[in-house]
Design a protein around this motif. Structure first.
Motif, PDB file in Angstrom:
ATOM      1  N   MET A   1       0.855  -1.168   0.000  1.00 33.39           N
ATOM      2  CA  MET A   1       0.000   0.000   0.000  1.00 33.39           C
ATOM      3  C   MET A   1       0.898   1.228   0.000  1.00 33.39           C
ATOM      4  O   MET A   1       1.906   1.264   0.683  1.00 33.39           O
ATOM      5  CB  MET A   1      -0.892  -0.016   1.248  1.00 33.39           C
ATOM      6  CG  MET A   1      -1.842   1.157   1.310  1.00 33.39           C
ATOM      7  SD  MET A   1      -3.080   1.057   2.623  1.00 33.39           S
ATOM      8  CE  MET A   1      -4.020  -0.351   2.125  1.00 33.39           C
ATOM      9  N   ASN A   4      -0.968   7.351  -1.158  1.00 39.59           N
ATOM     10  CA  ASN A   4      -2.244   7.750  -1.769  1.00 39.59           C
ATOM     11  C   ASN A   4      -3.340   6.714  -1.537  1.00 39.59           C
ATOM     12  O   ASN A   4      -4.489   7.066  -1.269  1.00 39.59           O
ATOM     13  CB  ASN A   4      -2.073   8.018  -3.264  1.00 39.59           C
ATOM     14  CG  ASN A   4      -1.233   9.254  -3.512  1.00 39.59           C
ATOM     15  OD1 ASN A   4      -1.243  10.195  -2.716  1.00 39.59           O
ATOM     16  ND2 ASN A   4      -0.495   9.251  -4.602  1.00 39.59           N
ATOM     17  N   GLU A   5      -2.991   5.444  -1.629  1.00 36.81           N
ATOM     18  CA  GLU A   5      -3.974   4.383  -1.353  1.00 36.81           C
ATOM     19  C   GLU A   5      -4.440   4.437   0.092  1.00 36.81           C
ATOM     20  O   GLU A   5      -5.622   4.258   0.383  1.00 36.81           O
ATOM     21  CB  GLU A   5      -3.370   3.009  -1.656  1.00 36.81           C
ATOM     22  CG  GLU A   5      -3.124   2.758  -3.122  1.00 36.81           C
ATOM     23  CD  GLU A   5      -2.307   1.500  -3.386  1.00 36.81           C
ATOM     24  OE1 GLU A   5      -2.503   0.895  -4.447  1.00 36.81           O
ATOM     25  OE2 GLU A   5      -1.485   1.113  -2.525  1.00 36.81           O
ATOM     26  N   ASP A   8      -6.769   7.416   0.516  1.00 36.90           N
ATOM     27  CA  ASP A   8      -8.068   7.082  -0.091  1.00 36.90           C
ATOM     28  C   ASP A   8      -8.872   6.143   0.811  1.00 36.90           C
ATOM     29  O   ASP A   8     -10.085   6.308   0.951  1.00 36.90           O
ATOM     30  CB  ASP A   8      -7.870   6.435  -1.467  1.00 36.90           C
ATOM     31  CG  ASP A   8      -7.384   7.419  -2.522  1.00 36.90           C
ATOM     32  OD1 ASP A   8      -7.459   8.653  -2.277  1.00 36.90           O
ATOM     33  OD2 ASP A   8      -6.920   6.959  -3.582  1.00 36.90           O
TER      34      ASP A   8
END
Length: 137
Positions: A1, A4-5, A8
């Motif tokens: 991961m 940004n993930e 989000d």
């Protein structure tokens, strides 16, 4: 991961992404292996003077709960690293430096046949020892 993930996922779960939360995520994205809450606090104090243990532990718990961080117990202390979500695998973990090496084999492949009448809900498999860098140090 990646960062940004993780951001989000926090937003998807209804959590705010504050500056401190982003800094914590950045720390774990750059970390090579498992790190303790103490390691994180030392890092955070550089830019957030007087950050409380409560703030750090609350965010570590949140990130573990939503699946951003994975945890292990190493040398009697809970440690954290960014979750590897791209595929199923396990880790060799160095007892000295906390660095990890992914293991592409899963012992559950053999065990599932022996537990055919059981409802397996999860598993964790880790190998502990010293990495080549720590052996030669």
């Amino acid at each position: 991961m990646n960062l940004n993930e993780a951001i989000d996922l926090l937003k998807e779960k209804g959590y705010k992404t504050t500056g401190k939360r982003k800094d914590i995520l950045t720390y774990f994205e750059k970390a090579d292996g498992y790190r303790t809450a103490k390691d994180l606090i030392q890092y955070m104090e550089l830019s957030h003077e007087g950050i409380s243990f409560d703030t750090v532990y609350r965010n570590l718990h949140l990130y573990d709960k939503v699946g951003i961080l994975e945890t292990t117990e190493l040398n009697g202390e809970k440690q954290f690293r960014m979750n590897c979500t791209d595929h199923h695998h396990h880790h060799f973990i160095c007892n000295d430096c906390g660095k990890t090496k992914p293991l592409e084999v899963c012992p559950m492949d053999d065990i599932e046949n022996k537990l055919a009448n059981y409802a397996i809900e999860g598993h964790k498999f880790e190998i502990y020892g010293l990495c080549p860098g720590c052996i030669s140090a």
